[in-house]
Design an enzyme around this catalytic site. Structure first.
Site, PDB file in Angstrom:
ATOM      1  N   ARG A 231      24.721  48.635  88.690  1.00 22.39           N
ATOM      2  CA  ARG A 231      23.566  48.059  89.403  1.00 22.39           C
ATOM      3  C   ARG A 231      22.273  48.680  88.875  1.00 22.39           C
ATOM      4  O   ARG A 231      22.217  49.878  88.589  1.00 22.39           O
ATOM      5  CB  ARG A 231      23.704  48.330  90.907  1.00 22.39           C
ATOM      6  CG  ARG A 231      22.561  47.799  91.705  1.00 22.39           C
ATOM      7  CD  ARG A 231      22.876  47.739  93.197  1.00 22.39           C
ATOM      8  NE  ARG A 231      21.730  47.151  93.849  1.00 22.39           N
ATOM      9  CZ  ARG A 231      20.692  47.836  94.319  1.00 22.39           C
ATOM     10  NH1 ARG A 231      20.675  49.154  94.255  1.00 22.39           N
ATOM     11  NH2 ARG A 231      19.665  47.210  94.868  1.00 22.39           N
TER      12      ARG A 231
ATOM     13  N   HIS B 291      15.944  52.738 104.297  1.00 22.54           N
ATOM     14  CA  HIS B 291      16.846  52.019 103.396  1.00 22.54           C
ATOM     15  C   HIS B 291      17.605  52.994 102.502  1.00 22.54           C
ATOM     16  O   HIS B 291      17.220  54.152 102.363  1.00 22.54           O
ATOM     17  CB  HIS B 291      16.092  50.970 102.568  1.00 22.54           C
ATOM     18  CG  HIS B 291      14.924  51.517 101.786  1.00 22.54           C
ATOM     19  ND1 HIS B 291      13.714  51.857 102.370  1.00 22.54           N
ATOM     20  CD2 HIS B 291      14.768  51.793 100.459  1.00 22.54           C
ATOM     21  CE1 HIS B 291      12.881  52.299 101.450  1.00 22.54           C
ATOM     22  NE2 HIS B 291      13.497  52.281 100.280  1.00 22.54           N
TER      23      HIS B 291
ATOM     24  N   HIS C 267      16.087  56.731 103.161  1.00 19.19           N
ATOM     25  CA  HIS C 267      14.697  57.213 103.115  1.00 19.19           C
ATOM     26  C   HIS C 267      13.760  56.059 103.439  1.00 19.19           C
ATOM     27  O   HIS C 267      14.170  54.895 103.424  1.00 19.19           O
ATOM     28  CB  HIS C 267      14.367  57.759 101.710  1.00 19.19           C
ATOM     29  CG  HIS C 267      14.370  56.691 100.647  1.00 19.19           C
ATOM     30  ND1 HIS C 267      15.533  56.194 100.097  1.00 19.19           N
ATOM     31  CD2 HIS C 267      13.362  55.982 100.079  1.00 19.19           C
ATOM     32  CE1 HIS C 267      15.244  55.253  99.214  1.00 19.19           C
ATOM     33  NE2 HIS C 267      13.929  55.093  99.189  1.00 19.19           N
TER      34      HIS C 267
ATOM     35  N   ASP D 236       9.821  54.615 102.155  1.00 21.07           N
ATOM     36  CA  ASP D 236       8.932  54.800 101.010  1.00 21.07           C
ATOM     37  C   ASP D 236       7.568  55.285 101.508  1.00 21.07           C
ATOM     38  O   ASP D 236       7.093  54.840 102.556  1.00 21.07           O
ATOM     39  CB  ASP D 236       8.779  53.487 100.235  1.00 21.07           C
ATOM     40  CG  ASP D 236      10.072  53.084  99.534  1.00 21.07           C
ATOM     41  OD1 ASP D 236      10.955  53.947  99.375  1.00 21.07           O
ATOM     42  OD2 ASP D 236      10.200  51.905  99.148  1.00 21.07           O
TER      43      ASP D 236
HETATM   44  O1  LIG Z   1      17.907  50.615  94.358  1.00 23.92           O
HETATM   45  C1  LIG Z   1      17.519  50.200  95.436  1.00 23.92           C
HETATM   46  O2  LIG Z   1      17.876  49.131  95.906  1.00 23.92           O
HETATM   47  C2  LIG Z   1      16.559  51.022  96.257  1.00 23.92           C
HETATM   48  C3  LIG Z   1      15.577  51.804  95.431  1.00 23.92           C
HETATM   49  C4  LIG Z   1      14.614  52.550  96.300  1.00 23.92           C
HETATM   50  O3  LIG Z   1      14.694  52.538  97.504  1.00 23.92           O
HETATM   51  C5  LIG Z   1      13.536  53.335  95.700  1.00 23.92           C
HETATM   52  O4  LIG Z   1      13.471  53.450  94.450  1.00 23.92           O
HETATM   53  O5  LIG Z   1      12.705  53.869  96.478  1.00 23.92           O
HETATM   54 FE   LIG Z   2      12.904  53.275  98.474  1.00 29.72          FE
END
Ligand SMILES: O=C(O)CCC(=O)C(=O)O
Ligand SMILES: [Fe+2]
Length: 366
Positions: A290, A280, A223, A225
């Protein structure tokens, strides 16, 4: 009255499996290459690291935004103790029993609270993650999670929000400054010039439990942001990947003390397409839990965001029409990764521009 951000997200049913206790990957969570958009191999290359004390920080950020849409920052002035505290608070939250977490579940028409990724409805398979979204005060949910000790969580969130807001404002001006934009060029900034009056932001806490079959699972699907920019703190476990043209998915490995910064859709619009909003995703692994904490930074929700006039001339027509953040979030909730193409005005083809309505790749919104 401007629509509230709460009104603009879509909620999803809370069917939360306890991923932390699963010995096998259920079929609902088993992704095939065709579910995983876009499915291309992984490559190796290095994400730029920018030292904010470097006298060339502006140029370095401009270069990173243009070529990558993402970079890591060091010497950002966020204390390590605060990063440790937010990580501990995040870990504490996700370590609670599922029954307790569900007391703070995101309501069907809400944004804040515990639940699965909000983008889940766009994918046929479930993601291997849990999330907790904070928009506004976390007090009510924190009280449900920790009836006696809720204040510790609220205090950390408040401090984190304050520090991140300052850093995000600074980074935004560096990004815009690298395009030759000054505070006088942006009409909607507050009187203090540094941050916005009434700017909006949210904090997204993410947890990716260890996974029995990580090659077939997806932590958070691809996605972009919907922000101006996002600042991400990750614990010392790799998982974040960005799609880089010609290379495939590149891992953004955690560096001690560094924060990941990525260009969001609204910065892409403001820059008239010069800075890509990076696609990403997060992958998972078999042995390490994680955690990530994303600070999602945006403008006041009712301000019209449009390509900045200083970047527009005869040979650079505006690529996008003006849109408020609220309106953009509603568009995103409907069209997801195709949202930018729904507000396209001009489409560059070689050295020429054609009306986006005449281009087959643009989603037509009637
Ligand atoms: O956990 C991650 O590295 C990405 C999180 C992410 O892309 C988001 O919360 O929009
Ligand atoms: Fe994100």
């Amino acid at each position: 009255m401007p629509a509230r951000l709460e009104d603009t997200f879509r909620a999803h049913p809370q069917k939360c499996l306890d991923l932390n206790s699963m010995q096998e990957l259920p079929e609902t969570h088993a992704w095939t290459p065709s579910d995983n958009y876009p499915s291309v191999g992984t490559g190796s290359s290095h994400i730029p690291v920018v030292n904010l004390n470097d006298e060339n920080a502006l140029e370095l950020i401009g270069h990173a935004c243009k070529t990558w849409g993402v970079f890591q920052v060091v010497n950002h002035n966020i204390k390590k103790s605060l990063l440790d505290e937010i990580e501990a608070a995040t870990n504490g939250l996700f370590s609670l029993p599922m029954q307790q977490k569900l007391k703070a579940a995101r309501s069907p028409d809400g944004v804040s609270g515990y639940g699965m990724a909000r983008i889940s409805s766009f994918f046929p398979k479930r993601m291997w993650s849990e999330g907790f979204t904070i928009l506004g005060s976390p007090l009510e949910h924190a009280r449900q999670l920790w009836p006696r000790d809720y204040k510790i969580f609220c205090d950390v969130i408040k401090e984190y929000e304050k520090e991140m807001n300052n850093l995000a404002g600074r980074l935004m001006w560096l990004m815009l400054g690298s395009l030759g934009i000054t505070k006088h060029d942006v009409k909607w900034v507050g009187s203090e010039g540094n941050n916005f009056e009434g700017g909006c932001s949210a904090i997204q806490l993410n947890s990716y439990p260890v996974c029995p079959d990580p090659d077939r699972a997806m932590g958070l699907a691809a996605h972009t942001d919907s922000t101006i920019l996002t600042i991400l703190h990750q614990n010392n476990t790799s998982g974040l990947q960005v799609l880089h043209e010609g290379f495939g998915w590149i891992m953004v490995h955690p560096l001690p003390g560094a924060l990941v910064v990525n260009v969001g859709d609204l910065m892409h619009i403001l820059s008239n397409g010069l800075y890509p909003s990076v696609l990403h995703r997060a992958i998972v692994n078999r042995t390490q839990h994680r955690l990530s904490i994303a600070y999602l930074y945006g403008p006041p929700s009712s301000v019209k965001i449009a390509p900045l006039s200083k970047l527009i001339d005869h040979s650079h027509p505006p690529l996008y029409r003006p849109i408020t953040w609220s309106e953009y979030l509603r568009t995103k909730a409907k069209y997801f990764n195709k949202s930018l193409s729904t507000i396209r005005v001009w489409m560059p083809i070689g050295n020429e521009f054609i009306d986006a309505n005449d281009h087959p790749n643009c989603v037509q919104v009637s």
